[in-house]
Design an enzyme around this catalytic site. Structure first.
Site, PDB file in Angstrom:
ATOM      1  N   GLU A 269      -9.683   7.946   4.716  1.00 17.90           N
ATOM      2  CA  GLU A 269      -8.412   7.124   5.296  1.00 17.90           C
ATOM      3  C   GLU A 269      -8.298   8.193   6.780  1.00 17.90           C
ATOM      4  O   GLU A 269      -9.150   8.724   7.375  1.00 17.90           O
ATOM      5  CB  GLU A 269      -7.149   7.492   4.674  1.00 17.90           C
ATOM      6  CG  GLU A 269      -7.365   6.560   3.374  1.00 17.90           C
ATOM      7  CD  GLU A 269      -6.090   6.307   2.620  1.00 17.90           C
ATOM      8  OE1 GLU A 269      -5.188   5.729   3.134  1.00 17.90           O
ATOM      9  OE2 GLU A 269      -6.036   6.407   1.529  1.00 17.90           O
TER      10      GLU A 269
ATOM     11  N   ASP B 119       0.812  -1.236  -0.042  1.00 22.74           N
ATOM     12  CA  ASP B 119       0.092  -0.127  -0.272  1.00 22.74           C
ATOM     13  C   ASP B 119       0.885   1.175  -0.063  1.00 22.74           C
ATOM     14  O   ASP B 119       1.873   1.306   0.814  1.00 22.74           O
ATOM     15  CB  ASP B 119      -1.024   0.006   1.178  1.00 22.74           C
ATOM     16  CG  ASP B 119      -1.920   0.918   1.104  1.00 22.74           C
ATOM     17  OD1 ASP B 119      -2.164   1.752   0.053  1.00 22.74           O
ATOM     18  OD2 ASP B 119      -3.146   1.008   1.798  1.00 22.74           O
TER      19      ASP B 119
HETATM   20  C1  BGC Z   1      -3.214  10.220  -2.989  1.00 18.76           C
HETATM   21  C2  BGC Z   1      -4.307   9.309  -3.133  1.00 18.76           C
HETATM   22  C3  BGC Z   1      -4.137   8.051  -2.733  1.00 18.76           C
HETATM   23  C4  BGC Z   1      -4.060   8.151  -1.225  1.00 18.76           C
HETATM   24  C5  BGC Z   1      -3.452   6.777  -0.799  1.00 18.76           C
HETATM   25  C6  BGC Z   1      -2.834  10.121  -1.559  1.00 18.76           C
HETATM   26  O1  BGC Z   1      -1.689  10.920  -1.174  1.00 18.76           O
HETATM   27  O2  BGC Z   1      -3.310  11.193  -3.718  1.00 18.76           O
HETATM   28  O3  BGC Z   1      -4.266   9.333  -4.574  1.00 18.76           O
HETATM   29  O4  BGC Z   1      -5.134   7.233  -2.936  1.00 18.76           O
HETATM   30  O5  BGC Z   1      -2.844   9.043  -0.905  1.00 18.76           O
HETATM   31  O6  BGC Z   1      -3.457   6.739   0.627  1.00 18.76           O
HETATM   32  C1  BGC Z   2      -4.959   3.054   0.494  1.00 19.24           C
HETATM   33  C2  BGC Z   2      -5.452   1.873  -0.472  1.00 19.24           C
HETATM   34  C3  BGC Z   2      -5.444   2.302  -1.821  1.00 19.24           C
HETATM   35  C4  BGC Z   2      -4.208   2.971  -2.186  1.00 19.24           C
HETATM   36  C5  BGC Z   2      -4.109   3.607  -3.557  1.00 19.24           C
HETATM   37  C6  BGC Z   2      -3.888   3.890  -0.002  1.00 19.24           C
HETATM   38  O1  BGC Z   2      -3.456   4.805   0.765  1.00 19.24           O
HETATM   39  O2  BGC Z   2      -4.824   2.602   1.792  1.00 19.24           O
HETATM   40  O3  BGC Z   2      -6.763   1.333  -0.029  1.00 19.24           O
HETATM   41  O4  BGC Z   2      -5.676   1.500  -2.452  1.00 19.24           O
HETATM   42  O5  BGC Z   2      -3.891   4.113  -1.332  1.00 19.24           O
HETATM   43  O6  BGC Z   2      -4.813   4.884  -3.539  1.00 19.24           O
END
Ligand code: BGC
Ligand code: BGC
Length: 865
Positions: A543, A342
């Site tokens: 998140e 991840d």
């Molecule tokens: C990104 C998102 C990403 C996320 C993952 C961000 O910094 O811009 O695109 O899915 O982090 O946690």
């Molecule tokens: C998230 C994932 C996601 C990834 C890509 C991460 O921060 O935890 O669920 O798939 O970003 O965007």
């Protein structure tokens, strides 16, 4: 009228005890006080004490079997590959950090777009823009002129509630809502539609389903889970995987299907305090019985990838946990696809950085998800580590074999290039009417009726109806996080062509039946309504940005409650529609409502809510409420961790609760409401911490224009701004001023804030900043920090001198008395922009954590008292 089993519970004023549910509600809610083994053990976080009893874990009968022909192809291709080509298969960069030429040169095995990343950095990219990028990347990957490698790359995306990064796509309700429908057949259909819309854009792979079993609802990802209980999660996981990938031996990974990812392995929903990326202290038995069940369902159905989780288990980060990734997942359970990391999760493993982490590969990670510019050093370091023996060749071969196996299974070597695939040109499938119909069904089935005093619902549509609340006509708000942008913020109704708000549905029903609707966010009506529908709830988040201290809705100023009370005081009956990513403590709002519906995060088809709310002209109903809570509803703000089968289970409303029209209401109007003491002293104002806080927005300006930042990158003639990661994703911003003309980045809001009290209390503006080595700051050229108070009213302070004393490449905190802005001309009683940076010098500046802090004892760095 039907009395549901627990109807005879007596609600005593302010002393309602729900423990009685356990006695009264069997067999509907079997077994309070069972499964004691699931209670949390008292083991301290310590890398050495994580239990390891592999016998707990089953060997799965996985639907997709090894195929000798494919295995032979994998082996012979692998035999031709150089170490560099192999490591490139294991590197997954992000579209904001590589271009097509990088793909040609390195031949990455895969790449991703994170939430809020679009082709050409354009949020309004069309489906053709998406396919074109897929095509260019694919062609570059099979071009062997530079890297000698013809292996097709694959593109992964977070299509987590429909193809949610793409404008115009069908957006389904978030998972928490789907849990309430408890309808696996419907879920499989949703997944198949998602696969179709994803394939239209030429993308091969989806990072879903999330199978977290969420125990503490303070977690900002609660809505990404289907339930607090493994039962629904296990079954759904299997259904989603089938819907995305197709069923084994049928249309498995055929033309309309995509690779799925069961995530986040393992225990993401069980961290202490509901902390995002936190520490899970479950026993191994609980890890299996609660958090492991989604993998039992999804892997058995044949999911081809698993995403490692950011969290730790007993203090050890999963990305570096060989027991979990290799012994248990691959060897014992028999998973033969690949494990993807991840978002720089490997960088959190002890001893690792984003640029180097042999530990993760050795633990069993097969693909590094490495956004940011860390991909290049990581690629180079990994090659060196294989050469030095720190990572074995056998481990690399195993990882690459897994990646190639999935590529062969998915037919990537035979499928036409992205632009030529069966669905690629079928742009009409994005947001197709039939797809929206299914989303609409999901919305209807997901609504949970919590209160219905005197059977107020269903409403007759033939009356005067007031629609109020800031969620009523707000598709962005009703769609939540992971919607076009990562956080789901900064979206407007125009960003959802073909979608509808909750108000749209109400208006349609009511006007069709001869009633009349008045819409006013603040509830001010011209015509006295027969009934008011108030739509309110959480602002979007994703998140860790959504992590909470407790579950109280609207801490501080309870604007929505005030609105409900005002309407009640006018003698108007109130129906509350509550938008949220989790159950929340809303006792006060429940008391002030005659009917109360948890609508969760319904997505783009807001119109469906009204399908259920209203009866027909002849009084019959089209759709009754069928949604049931898949998360227990808390009886206090601190009851954050209340779950079915708990020893002492006392929720306000239990798992499985949900009224139908014929049920007798059970919630009284006088549920206990704690007195939340208004704080006597001034509180800090947070402008930016993890995310930019409402009501502020980021705006950039050059000499001629100003624009609001609505995605992760924005640029004008003077300044380029993007989100960057400091401690967690997107928790900082980088502004690059090009020096060609005066550029500005500002936090602005639509209305003025009065900072007079703050100024009196010797408050300061404080932010954390980092300058890069390239900066040569001279005071004459100057970087200014300003506060603005409307047109041509501002206080502007030159901060160059102070900044030039800071060490380069270090995060440091700059604080400056509010008085300095007042001295420089700001009227602190009407601040419209409390923070802006301007310069006409070429300059790169990173910043985060912006606050207005009242009278701290120490002095500000720049003082004017
Ligand atoms: C990104 C998102 C990403 C996320 C993952 C961000 O910094 O811009 O695109 O899915 O982090 O946690
Ligand atoms: C998230 C994932 C996601 C990834 C890509 C991460 O921060 O935890 O669920 O798939 O970003 O965007």
């Amino acid at each position: 009228m039907r009395n549901i089993d627990f109807m005879n519970i007596q609600f005593k004023s302010n002393s309602f005890t729900t423990g009685m549910f356990c006695l009264l509600i069997t067999p509907l809610f079997v077994g309070c006080n069972v499964n004691k083994s699931l209670s949390e053990p008292s083991i301290k976080p310590d890398e050495t004490t994580a239990p390891a009893n592999i016998e707990i874990w089953p060997t799965l009968d996985i639907a997709v079997k090894k195929d000798n022909v494919i295995e032979a192809k994998v082996a012979s291709l692998l035999a031709t590959m150089t170490l560099e080509q192999k490591v490139a298969q294991m590197i997954q960069p992000e579209i904001r950090d590589i271009n097509v030429e990088d793909m040609r040169k390195y031949g990455f095995g895969s790449y991703l777009n994170g939430g809020g990343a679009f082709p050409n950095n354009d949020k309004h990219s069309t489906p053709s823009d998406w396919v074109n990028l897929a095509e260019d990347m694919y062609q570059a990957s099979i071009d062997d002129s530079l890297d000698g490698n013809k292996i097709p790359t694959m593109w992964g995306t977070d299509a987590v509630h429909g193809h949610n990064n793409v404008i115009g796509a069908t957006l389904f309700p978030h998972n928490i809502a789907l849990g309430a429908t408890n309808n696996p057949k419907l879920i499989e259909k949703i997944a198949a539609i998602t696969a179709t819309e994803v394939m239209v854009t030429g993308i091969d792979w989806v990072f879903a389903p999330t199978v977290a079993v969420i125990r503490d609802d303070r977690w900002g990802r609660t809505y990404e889970g289907y339930s607090e209980d493994p039962e629904i999660v296990r079954e759904y996981s299997s259904a989603i995987v089938k819907g995305l990938q197709g069923a084994a031996n049928k249309d498995f990974l055929g033309d309309k299907r995509v690779i799925s990812t069961v995530k986040h392995f393992l225990g993401d929903g069980g961290t202490e305090g509901g902390d995002d990326q936190g520490n899970n202290l479950s026993s191994e038995q609980a890890l299996f019985e609660l958090h492991g069940q989604g993998y039992v369902g999804g892997l058995t159905a044949g999911a081809q990838s698993v995403m490692a989780s950011f969290n730790s288990w007993h203090g050890k980060k999963n990305h570096g946990n060989k027991y979990l990734l290799t012994d248990l997942l691959k060897e014992k359970m028999g998973f033969d696809g690949f494990v993807v990391g991840d978002w720089n999760g490997h960088g959190q493993v002890k001893g690792c950085s984003n640029e180097s982490c042999p530990q993760a590969i050795n633990a069993g990670l097969d693909i590094f998800m490495v956004p940011t510019d860390a991909w290049k050093p990581l690629y180079e370091n990994t090659i060196v580590q294989v050469k030095s023996g720190e990572i074995s060749k056998a481990r690399i071969d195993d990882a690459v074999s897994r990646i190639l196996r999935v590529k062969f299974r998915a037919g990537l070597f035979n499928k036409p290039s992205p632009i030529n695939r069966t669905l690629s040109s079928k742009i009409e499938l994005i947001g197709a009417v039939e797809h929206r119909e299914v989303a609409r069904q999901a919305v209807r089935e997901s609504l949970v009726l919590l209160k219905n005093k005197d059977n107020l619902l269903p409403l007759s549509a033939n009356q005067q109806i007031l629609v109020a609340g800031d969620g009523a006509n707000n598709i962005g708000k009703q769609s939540g996080g992971w919607t076009i942008t990562w956080q789901g913020t900064n979206n407007f109704n125009e960003d959802f062509p073909g979608g509808s708000s909750i108000y749209d549905g109400i208006k349609q029903q009511v006007t069709a039946q001869g009633g009349n609707v008045e819409l006013d966010v603040d509830g001010n009506y011209q015509i006295r309504p027969d009934v008011a529908i108030v739509v309110f709830g959480e602002e979007p988040y994703a998140e860790g940005v959504g992590d909470l201290e407790n579950l109280e809705y609207q801490q501080g100023v309870k604007q929505d409650l005030a609105l409900l009370k005002r309407l009640k005081a006018d003698g108007i009956q109130v129906v509350s529609l509550f938008i949220s990513g989790r159950p929340m403590w809303v006792n006060a709002e429940l008391n002030a409502s005659d009917a109360f519906v948890a609508v969760w995060l319904p997505g783009s088809e807001g119109v469906a809510v009204a399908d259920v709310l209203f009866s027909n002209s002849n009084g019959s109903t089209n759709y009754d409420f069928t949604g049931k809570l898949s998360y227990s509803w808390p009886s206090s703000a601190d009851q954050t961790n209340v779950n079915r089968f708990d020893d002492d289970y006392q929720p306000l409303l239990p798992y499985g609760f949900g009224l139908s029209y014929d049920d007798v209401n059970i919630l009284p109007d006088d549920l206990e409401v704690m007195n939340v003491k208004a704080s006597e002293s001034l509180q800090s104002i947070t402008l930016f911490e993890s995310s930019i806080k409402a009501p502020w927005k980021v705006m950039i300006s050059d000499a001629d224009s100003s624009s609001i930042m609505t995605s992760s990158v924005i640029e004008n003639k003077a300044v380029y701004v993007r989100t960057i990661d400091r401690s967690v994703q997107e928790d900082a911003r980088r502004a690059i001023f090009n020096g060609k003309e005066n550029g500005k980045i500002a936090f602005i809001s639509n209305y003025a804030t009065d900072l007079t009290q703050y100024n009196k209390a010797n408050s300061r503006l404080e932010f954390t900043v980092r300058l890069t080595e390239l900066n040569q700051l001279s005071e004459q050229q100057g970087l200014y920090l300003s506060m603005t108070c409307g047109e041509s009213c501002q206080g502007k302070v030159n901060i160059t001198k102070q900044l030039s004393l800071f060490e380069v490449n270090q995060w440091q905190t700059l604080s400056i008395d509010l008085q300095c802005f007042e001295n420089a001309g700001a009227n602190v009683s009407k601040i419209t922009s409390p923070f802006s940076l301007t310069t006409s010098t070429p300059l790169t500046i990173d910043f985060t954590n912006v606050y207005i802090r009242p009278n701290k004892v120490d002095k500000a760095l720049i003082t004017c008292q």
